[in-house]
Design a protein around this motif. Structure first.
Motif, mmCIF file in Angstrom:
data_model
loop_
_atom_site.group_PDB
_atom_site.id
_atom_site.type_symbol
_atom_site.label_atom_id
_atom_site.label_comp_id
_atom_site.label_asym_id
_atom_site.label_seq_id
_atom_site.Cartn_x
_atom_site.Cartn_y
_atom_site.Cartn_z
ATOM 1 N N THR A 25 0.900 -1.146 0.000
ATOM 2 C CA THR A 25 0.000 0.000 0.000
ATOM 3 C C THR A 25 0.936 1.192 0.000
ATOM 4 O O THR A 25 1.347 1.667 1.032
ATOM 5 C CB THR A 25 -0.898 0.019 1.243
ATOM 6 N N ASP A 27 0.769 4.248 -0.847
ATOM 7 C CA ASP A 27 0.374 5.637 -0.702
ATOM 8 C C ASP A 27 0.648 6.150 0.705
ATOM 9 O O ASP A 27 0.281 7.253 1.052
ATOM 10 C CB ASP A 27 -1.121 5.784 -1.028
ATOM 11 N N LEU A 28 1.281 5.371 1.523
ATOM 12 C CA LEU A 28 1.527 5.807 2.908
ATOM 13 C C LEU A 28 2.722 6.744 2.954
ATOM 14 O O LEU A 28 3.700 6.549 2.241
ATOM 15 C CB LEU A 28 1.790 4.581 3.792
ATOM 16 N N PRO A 29 2.651 7.765 3.800
ATOM 17 C CA PRO A 29 3.779 8.699 3.889
ATOM 18 C C PRO A 29 5.051 8.008 4.385
ATOM 19 O O PRO A 29 4.987 7.068 5.170
ATOM 20 C CB PRO A 29 3.304 9.754 4.890
ATOM 21 N N GLU A 30 6.192 8.513 3.912
ATOM 22 C CA GLU A 30 7.461 7.908 4.313
ATOM 23 C C GLU A 30 7.846 8.275 5.738
ATOM 24 O O GLU A 30 8.557 7.531 6.403
ATOM 25 C CB GLU A 30 8.575 8.379 3.380
ATOM 26 N N ARG A 31 7.448 9.458 6.144
ATOM 27 C CA ARG A 31 7.792 9.925 7.496
ATOM 28 C C ARG A 31 6.516 10.405 8.191
ATOM 29 O O ARG A 31 5.613 10.928 7.554
ATOM 30 C CB ARG A 31 8.771 11.116 7.423
ATOM 31 N N PRO A 32 6.450 10.254 9.532
ATOM 32 C CA PRO A 32 5.235 10.667 10.245
ATOM 33 C C PRO A 32 4.964 12.170 10.158
ATOM 34 O O PRO A 32 3.820 12.599 10.263
ATOM 35 C CB PRO A 32 5.522 10.245 11.687
ATOM 36 N N GLU A 33 6.029 12.963 9.907
ATOM 37 C CA GLU A 33 5.829 14.418 9.809
ATOM 38 C C GLU A 33 4.949 14.775 8.623
ATOM 39 O O GLU A 33 4.402 15.875 8.539
ATOM 40 C CB GLU A 33 7.178 15.142 9.666
ATOM 41 N N LEU A 35 2.181 13.353 7.773
ATOM 42 C CA LEU A 35 0.757 13.127 8.043
ATOM 43 C C LEU A 35 0.040 14.455 8.260
ATOM 44 O O LEU A 35 0.623 15.403 8.793
ATOM 45 C CB LEU A 35 0.583 12.249 9.284
ATOM 46 N N TYR A 37 -3.451 16.267 9.895
ATOM 47 C CA TYR A 37 -4.506 15.984 10.864
ATOM 48 C C TYR A 37 -5.608 17.038 10.812
ATOM 49 O O TYR A 37 -5.346 18.202 10.518
ATOM 50 C CB TYR A 37 -3.943 15.983 12.293
ATOM 51 N N ASP A 38 -6.805 16.621 11.202
ATOM 52 C CA ASP A 38 -7.887 17.584 11.430
ATOM 53 C C ASP A 38 -7.582 18.356 12.717
ATOM 54 O O ASP A 38 -6.826 17.900 13.554
ATOM 55 C CB ASP A 38 -9.222 16.844 11.626
ATOM 56 N N GLU A 39 -8.207 19.508 12.844
ATOM 57 C CA GLU A 39 -8.093 20.257 14.100
ATOM 58 C C GLU A 39 -8.804 19.499 15.222
ATOM 59 O O GLU A 39 -9.849 18.879 14.993
ATOM 60 C CB GLU A 39 -8.759 21.624 13.949
ATOM 61 N N LEU A 40 -8.247 19.565 16.414
ATOM 62 C CA LEU A 40 -8.938 18.984 17.567
ATOM 63 C C LEU A 40 -9.730 20.100 18.244
ATOM 64 O O LEU A 40 -9.180 21.153 18.559
ATOM 65 C CB LEU A 40 -7.932 18.393 18.549
ATOM 66 N N THR B 86 13.659 3.765 9.429
ATOM 67 C CA THR B 86 13.396 5.181 9.148
ATOM 68 C C THR B 86 13.579 6.048 10.398
ATOM 69 O O THR B 86 14.074 7.163 10.311
ATOM 70 C CB THR B 86 11.927 5.368 8.679
ATOM 71 N N ASN B 191 -7.409 13.341 17.172
ATOM 72 C CA ASN B 191 -7.221 13.682 15.755
ATOM 73 C C ASN B 191 -5.939 13.075 15.178
ATOM 74 O O ASN B 191 -5.653 13.232 14.002
ATOM 75 C CB ASN B 191 -7.216 15.210 15.579
ATOM 76 N N LEU B 195 -1.275 8.723 13.263
ATOM 77 C CA LEU B 195 0.121 8.701 13.718
ATOM 78 C C LEU B 195 0.411 7.398 14.459
ATOM 79 O O LEU B 195 1.449 6.766 14.273
ATOM 80 C CB LEU B 195 0.405 9.894 14.643
ATOM 81 N N TRP B 198 0.827 4.681 12.034
ATOM 82 C CA TRP B 198 2.108 4.817 11.338
ATOM 83 C C TRP B 198 3.242 4.274 12.215
ATOM 84 O O TRP B 198 4.036 3.425 11.788
ATOM 85 C CB TRP B 198 2.374 6.298 10.998
ATOM 86 N N TYR B 301 -2.098 0.088 7.119
ATOM 87 C CA TYR B 301 -0.804 0.109 7.827
ATOM 88 C C TYR B 301 -0.368 -1.282 8.292
ATOM 89 O O TYR B 301 0.708 -1.747 7.934
ATOM 90 C CB TYR B 301 -0.870 1.069 9.017
#
Lengths: 496, 586
Positions: A25, A27-33, A35, A37-40, B86, B191, B195, B198, B301
């Motif tokens: 799959t 289409d997943l980002p390589e790094r968590p940065e 990602l 997010y919606d506002e909380l 990573t 939200n 993460l 991931w 994931y």
């Protein structure tokens, strides 16, 4: 269509090379940065919306939550061990303990315990240094019966004489264990070194104190200081606010505020702290260590230094693996299981700045040296933009969690009332953190930390601790020129 | 809220008079799904929260180990925070090369330890792993290893896994290992659920076990902290080792120190491949989340992780029926106390519910043990019982601490008497109902915190079945007085137990102030007493003789209040010398 096909082929071949077995799959980002997010959605609750005042002046904070058939009540009182006579140390705590265990006017201790257990209620009361408290946990259908028990305990405790003798015997047995655990010795001597042996917040009950306390003393202390005028109440759970206020009125309104003056705030310590190395001998393979000093009492809750200190503390030693001290002492060097720092904001007396860790005897000096180096570093070099960003973001983002449950909401606002802190403190909390700069951190580190005036206390085997590690990276000669005060183990019953 | 038919049941369940029917107890609405690689998911939606508490359990603990790798499950738990290909490095190729180099050196170091163990067996050295007895080639290898660690550190992003979570407002990241399971958990803002997916799939998909050897030192410190520096830690470990005969519960979760020194990276990788495959893991999520979104994220994931070829091996060794009573007599800096521990049944065994009720009858301020031993007989300062049904087997303990002149033997008789009364005398209805009322109330109380609910789901799933959370209260409420009497008869024979008695070590209490020091300021007294303690701890006669020689000069230089103490100091040194020369070390 063409375009999709190309993407698909590329994705498949890339996956085949990198991960022959895994499903793809891509289409997943390589790094968590990467990602997004919606506002909380979160608004800080306003304490005034939870606040009510009974006819006799008692403040009550109520947070309703009907998710489960559970009710929780906690009352906090402005009184404590600072009101005890010097020869009856422990009176405040024994009063709190005996209110719950000594029965009531209409019930023997056995009956009270039995009724409480049958209702599956949790009822407790305790007396601390500058705070007494009583609490109730109950299932909704039994609320009236639970409140009946709770207020009977609060207003007409029996202080049953034979139960008092049993409890005193049990307390004596727990006193005998005062030197068994190295951590207990560490905590006790630390309090004595920083606040003296006679200040209300550090002193401990002795056997002589215990013997001097009579049933009449407990009844007297209760009569004088367990009073509505000292009290704030937090209620949460499955209640209707107005109906519950009526119940409180019913149980408390005929109890006017006319007890003895509880002299708020409690007295300040007068002890002069003597910086230096102190050791207590205990046959364990580790040294348990506290290093630190007093810091100013915190009364101005609008002071933005509070925010800068919290950010400093996060970076220095308050945030687990992300903090500098944990990284170096545990993660880099493997010298300790836990290591960190703490800056306490104490509203009633000077607080403390503390470094704490435990390490095998030969590496106590090395771990201490590294931790103190980090204190000095945060006073001399600005923190990096990255560290500052992580700390501020962590503090701001975890803030909503403090308000997650109804119990937390009621409890936070009741604590404000107990301390005399404005509820608006919480509205300013996040903006103040967000405004902190690297220069602010440097400034407060210089202003509030004094690594040259530390008390360094270690419990362990001094002969194995003093020479330091096998690779000669550090030994105890590095601190105060090797001078050490050996504190003998005290007699557990006299503390002499 | 979707807690099934809660308001309607309250009147029935919570009247607290008649025994409640099993079907009236509240149920936790858990949604479940499974990925094609075998990974299981448990979801509880709590829209009133601003967070999601998230975690997973690996169905592995110290019981899955064998001699030689004891403690590796727990060690593994530490390694899972070290990052991935990573996360945690700026150059994975170079990082991998250095790790391989490190491994080659460690292989040579382990060969030297093989020799060191032989020297230890022959009596040539006192400790196979002591820094003092290192041969020069070991010191040399360790120095080269340290250089490699330094090289690797240049490429590392220290504790980046933790930093990413911290910066994002996640909190409470931690993990624990016990005999049966390993559990990882954290709370994230609602939200930022993606993460979590991931990060957790990353460390399962491409883990890198860097800092393997410095983490070993951390675990040694953890063992010193929990086992060796607490009053009864070493004896708790010994008692456990003695209680379990054939079952792997006999070794400690933290492992034997000699095993900890010689784990290899290859063993760790093999362990990971066997026990951390998706089919051996269950995820739980409790909080403000959407079920469909969670399914989608899980597929994208965790669906990337390939399934294992075969299921992990079962724990096949059963505990041998015990043939005779076992006893341990320990002496420590602790209150005299006793524990009677009986072999019973594992998690979800049909008798486990009656044993829970038995424990309820015995425990608490109005329970039988406290009432009898603490309040009526006044021979104990505390007393209680512990029903411990683990995944593979179980035990039930009764314990108490002495008061006044009572001895552990007095407590033993009193505890046995309480068991006898359960067996032989009728159990009053109201007493049984009291325990059941508490069970009913706790069936609600344990749901109040989302995080605590998460832990329960993971623990129960790890032990065998998460549905226990919905079965426990009902099954326990169905227990009758006859059931309790039956289990109290079936499991509590002396031959089925081990007994630990603890006495206070003589001389553990501090000495009184010697008469020579009377009248001195208490601070001076304390300083001198401290010096005397130091003297008594010296093991070398020559050092002591040197001290004796310096005494007269020191006396000259000492401030007046200290002068008075010198005869006492001199006598203490002499006594210590005599003691050492006679070969007895106190």
């Amino acid at each position: 269509m063409k375009f999709s096909a190309v993407v698909l082929i590329l994705a498949c071949s890339a996956a085949t090379i990198a991960q022959p077995v895994a499903v793809t799959t891509s289409d997943l980002p390589e790094r968590p940065e990467q990602l997004v997010y919606d506002e909380l959605d979160f608004t800080v609750p306003d304490g005034n919306g939870f606040r009510h005042v009974l006819s006799n002046g008692v403040a009550v904070y109520i947070a309703e939550d009907h998710t489960f058939p559970l009710v929780s009540l906690r009352m906090t009182l402005r009184q404590g061990s600072y009101l005890e006579p010097a020869d009856k140390v422990g009176l405040a705590s024994l009063t709190g303990r005996m209110m719950r265990t000594g029965g009531t006017q209409s019930m023997t201790p056995e009956t009270f315990d039995e009724e409480t257990a049958f209702l599956a209620a949790n009822i407790s009361s305790s007396g601390g240094n500058a705070q007494a408290s009583a609490s109730l946990g109950c299932i909704t259908p039994q609320l009236d019966a639970c409140l009946g028990l709770f207020f009977e305990m609060l207003r007409t405790p029996r202080f049953d004489e034979s139960r008092l003798q049993i409890e005193k015997g049990n307390i004596l047995e727990s006193m005998r264990q005062r030197n068994d655990d190295a951590g207990d010795i560490l905590g006790r001597e630390w309090d004595f070194l920083l606040r003296g042996e006679d200040h209300y917040s550090s002193r401990r009950m002795t056997e002589a104190n215990l013997n001097a306390i009579s049933r009449a003393d407990l009844a007297d202390f209760h009569e004088k200081y367990w009073r509505p005028e000292n009290m704030v109440i937090a209620v949460s759970g499955d209640v209707d606010t107005n109906a519950f206020l009526a119940k409180l009125e019913e149980n408390l309104a005929d109890w006017p505020g006319e007890g003895a003056d509880a002299k708020w705030p409690p007295p300040q310590p007068t002890h002069t702290v003597k910086p230096g190395v102190y050791s207590v001998e205990k046959d364990i393979p580790q040294g348990k260590v506290l290093i630190g000093h007093l810091v100013p009492q915190w009364t101005d809750w609008d002071n933005p230094d509070r925010a800068a200190l919290q950010v400093m503390q996060h970076i220095l030693g308050g945030s687990g693996f992300t903090s500098r001290i944990m990284k170096r002492v545990r993660s880099d060097e493997g010298l300790a299981y836990s290591a960190g720092s703490r800056f306490s904001f104490d509203a009633l007396e000077p607080g403390t700045f503390t470094l704490s860790f435990q390490s095998k005897s030969p590496t106590v000096a090395l771990a201490a040296k590294i931790a103190i180096e980090e204190v000095t570093r945060i006073q001399t070099e600005p923190v990096t933009p990255e560290e500052l960003g992580v700390a501020k973001s962590a503090l701001v983002e975890t803030f909503p969690r403090r308000w997650e449950s109804a119990r937390q909401r009621a409890s936070i606002f009741a604590t404000d009332a107990y301390l005399g802190r404005s509820h608006s403190y919480w509205q300013n909390w996040r903006p103040q953190i967000e405004a902190v700069t690297a220069n602010d951190v440097l400034r407060v580190a210089k202003k509030y930390l004094s690594p040259e005036e530390i008390v360094f206390l270690v419990v362990g085997k001094w002969d194995e601790i003093a020479p330091g590690d096998a690779d000669d990276r550090a030994n105890m000669m590095e601190f105060f020129g090797g001078e050490v005060t050996h504190i003998p183990l005290r007699d557990p019953l006299t503390l002499k | 809220m979707t807690y099934r038919s809660l308001p309607a049941t309250l009147g029935v369940v919570l009247t607290l008079v008649a025994p409640s029917a099993a079907q009236d107890i509240t149920q936790v609405p858990v949604e479940t799904f499974e990925l094609s690689n075998g990974m299981n998911f448990l979801v509880v939606q709590r829209p009133e929260l601003t967070t999601v508490s998230a975690g997973w359990v690996a169905h592995v603990g110290s019981a899955n180990e064998r001699p030689g790798i004891t403690g590796i499950s727990h060690f593994f738990e530490h390694m899972m925070f070290k990052g991935s290909e990573t996360i945690g490095t700026t150059n994975i190729a170079e990082d991998t090369r250095i790790i391989e180099e490190q491994e080659k050196l460690q292989e040579q170091i382990r060969e030297i330890y093989r020799t060191q163990r032989e020297r230890y067996r022959l009596g040539e050295i006192e400790d196979a792993f002591s820094d003092d007895d290192r041969p020069p080639e070991l010191i040399e290898l360790q120095a080269r290893f340290t250089e490699l660690v330094e090289q690797q550190r240049q490429l590392m992003v220290k504790d980046e896994f933790d930093k990413i979570y911290t910066e994002s407002g996640a909190s409470g990241m931690n993990a624990f290992t016990n005999n049966d399971i390993t559990v990882y958990f954290i709370t994230v803002p609602a939200n930022k659920l993606e993460l979590w997916f991931w990060m957790e799939s990353e460390r399962l998909l491409r883990p890198v076990f860097r800092e393997f050897y410095s983490e070993r030192d951390v675990v040694h410190e953890e063992r010193r902290l929990r086992t060796e520096s607490t009053p009864t830690g070493e004896f708790d470990e010994l008692f456990e080792a003695m209680f379990w005969e054939s079952h792997p519960y006999s070794w400690p979760v933290v492992g034997w120190p000699s095993d900890l020194e010689v784990y290899t990276l290859a063993q760790a990788k093999e362990y990971f491949a066997t026990y951390y495959a998706p089919g051996n893991l269950t995820v739980a999520l409790v909080g403000n989340l959407d079920l469909e979104e969670a399914k989608d994220l899980a597929e994208r994931y965790f669906g990337r992780i390939p399934p294992a070829g075969s299921a992990p091996p079962d724990v096949v060794t059963l505990e041998m029926p015990q043939a005779a009573e076992k006893r341990m007599a320990a002496s420590c800096d602790c209150q005299p106390q006793i524990e009677l521990r009986y072999h019973t049944v594992p998690f979800r065994h049909r008798d486990s519910y009656a044993l829970d009720v038995l424990s309820g009858l015995l425990n608490g301020r109005s329970g039988r043990l406290y009432k009898s031993l603490v309040l009526e007989q006044e021979i104990a300062s505390d007393a209680g019982s512990f029903q411990d049904s683990r995944k593979w087997s179980g035990s039930f303990s009764l314990s108490a601490e002495t008061k006044g002149d009572a001895t552990p033997a007095d407590l033993e008789r009193a505890l046995e008497e309480q068991l006898r009364r359960i067996r032989e005398e009728p159990i009053p209805d109201r007493e049984l109902q009291k325990v059941k009322n508490q069970i009913t109330a706790s069936s609600y109380q344990r749901l109040a915190s989302g995080f605590f609910l998460l832990l329960q789901l993971l623990i129960y799933d790890g032990m065998g079945d998460w549905e226990y959370i919905n079965e426990w209260a009902a099954n326990t409420l169905n227990v009758t007085a006859a059931d309790v009497q039956r289990v109290a008869t079936a499991y509590f024979e002396p031959t089925n137990r081990a007994v630990a008695t603890y006495s206070r070590t003589e001389g553990a209490a501090p000495t009184v102030i010697p008469s020579e020091l009377e009248g001195l300021p208490s601070e001076v007294q304390r300083q001198i007493m401290g010096q005397l303690d130091q003297i008594r701890a010296v093991d070398d006669v020559n050092t002591l003789k040197g001290m004796l020689g310096q005494l007269p000069a020191q006396r000259e230089a000492a401030p007046p209040p200290f002068q008075k103490a010198f005869p006492l100091i001199e006598r203490t040194i002499e006594e210590r010398i005599t003691q050492l020369e006679e070969g007895g070390d106190a």
